[in-house]
Design an enzyme around this catalytic site. Sequence first.
Site, PDB file in Angstrom:
ATOM      1  N   HIS A   1      25.394   2.866  28.205  1.00 44.90           N
ATOM      2  CA  HIS A   1      26.730   3.273  28.015  1.00 44.90           C
ATOM      3  C   HIS A   1      27.509   2.695  26.863  1.00 44.90           C
ATOM      4  O   HIS A   1      28.532   2.334  27.033  1.00 44.90           O
ATOM      5  CB  HIS A   1      27.447   3.384  29.360  1.00 44.90           C
ATOM      6  CG  HIS A   1      28.459   4.775  29.401  1.00 44.90           C
ATOM      7  ND1 HIS A   1      29.803   4.554  28.654  1.00 44.90           N
ATOM      8  CD2 HIS A   1      28.602   5.909  30.111  1.00 44.90           C
ATOM      9  CE1 HIS A   1      30.252   5.842  28.852  1.00 44.90           C
ATOM     10  NE2 HIS A   1      29.722   6.608  29.786  1.00 44.90           N
TER      11      HIS A   1
ATOM     12  N   HIS B   1      28.538   8.084  37.957  1.00 42.74           N
ATOM     13  CA  HIS B   1      28.036   6.872  37.497  1.00 42.74           C
ATOM     14  C   HIS B   1      27.609   5.663  38.664  1.00 42.74           C
ATOM     15  O   HIS B   1      27.981   4.394  38.608  1.00 42.74           O
ATOM     16  CB  HIS B   1      28.959   6.202  36.573  1.00 42.74           C
ATOM     17  CG  HIS B   1      29.061   6.773  35.020  1.00 42.74           C
ATOM     18  ND1 HIS B   1      27.970   7.721  34.794  1.00 42.74           N
ATOM     19  CD2 HIS B   1      29.870   6.791  33.974  1.00 42.74           C
ATOM     20  CE1 HIS B   1      28.430   8.008  33.375  1.00 42.74           C
ATOM     21  NE2 HIS B   1      29.259   7.571  33.179  1.00 42.74           N
TER      22      HIS B   1
ATOM     23  N   GLU C   1      23.876   9.087  25.853  1.00 46.84           N
ATOM     24  CA  GLU C   1      23.554   8.671  26.933  1.00 46.84           C
ATOM     25  C   GLU C   1      22.051   9.483  27.469  1.00 46.84           C
ATOM     26  O   GLU C   1      22.483  10.465  28.125  1.00 46.84           O
ATOM     27  CB  GLU C   1      24.643   8.624  28.053  1.00 46.84           C
ATOM     28  CG  GLU C   1      26.037   8.206  27.411  1.00 46.84           C
ATOM     29  CD  GLU C   1      27.096   8.645  28.626  1.00 46.84           C
ATOM     30  OE1 GLU C   1      27.040   8.875  29.599  1.00 46.84           O
ATOM     31  OE2 GLU C   1      28.308   8.874  27.802  1.00 46.84           O
TER      32      GLU C   1
END
Length: 382
Positions: free
Chosen positions: A185, A109, A346
């Site tokens: 997210h 991420h 996502e």
Amino acid sequence: MPVHATKHTDGSRTITSFELVNEDGTLSARVMELGATLTHFVATTAAGAKTDIVLGFDDPFEYERVGRNQNPYFGCVVGRSCNRTALGKFALGGKQFELATNNGPNALHGGLEGFDKRVWAGEVVSQSPPTVVMRLESPDGDQGYPGTVDVAATFSLAGGDLAITLEATLRAGTAPQTLVNLTVHPYFNLDGVSTVHDHLVEMPGVAAFLELSPTQIPTGRVIESRQSHPATETLAAGALSFPAGAPKSIASSLAGVNEFRGIDHFFVRSPGAAALQRGTEPPADWAAAPLATVSSPHSGLALTLFSDAPGFQVYTANWLDGSLAAKTSTQPAGAVYGAYSAFCLEPSAPPDSINNSEWAHLVTLDAGKTWRQHLVFRVSRV
């Protein structure tokens, strides 16, 4: 007023949150500058009850405090590259780049100081429909990524649709190429709190999912799953199949998943493997072709995902442990966020695409060019 801005301060910094309200007041979304984060998403049930269907915090600065510890990435825009990059390494133009490894042996991420921890610059660009754009500059070398990238996340609310457009432009002269794979997210629970075990899932726009290594890096095998799929060492037959017209509970799927504590897998849009190949364009009718719908038999609310992304990660909040308290402003007093208390959808390119020669084009951005991805979360009543 369809967009209402509120200032928040921790004594040394000030950030702004923006509340977007639809035409009849039945749906609202609040987005803040820290992490370009969706903090609240309040829907109205058929019975007239207001339900906040995303996990998060009332205090905007709590996102940062939690983010520097267990970091669930509640509601944020993730970048420069979402999901996992194997061993935190990749190559572009014959040059090797190295990222911090923050998820076992892999980079996750965007790194230790990813876009979720940045203060973006928010601006109201329309009152009808209510629309806010968040902008961020990611300089050359940021978290190990090459080139300076100008990023924008646009949020617009109309009817039951929260439309989000993600864009990233690589400034000419800062690097020949860079890696970009943005996503959002939010953690959704259509009942507000408790588990999502009885939420029902169908994926009419999905043809396959990716087999993963024990560290959640794709092996390269694309498993077709339109109606069912064969058993693997860690998945019961059909555990990750969600055919259209046959909604399946999250609990029944979890019962067949024996890896990663639950569902944390990448699903590939129709037609399947071909959707990841060079030369395949996103379908022109993506906004009319749902990828997935999740509904709750208790609240009667449904959430449908539309996107031009090649696929999306599904995560069932496997690692939440009950140590984080729910929002007291919109959720029951004393409620906490435990395992399986939410699901995430996502949209993005697959994990570690940059290290897969057949998928790298999906996440490689050339100088002077703009990467762009659209998605819509549609809230309806069933």
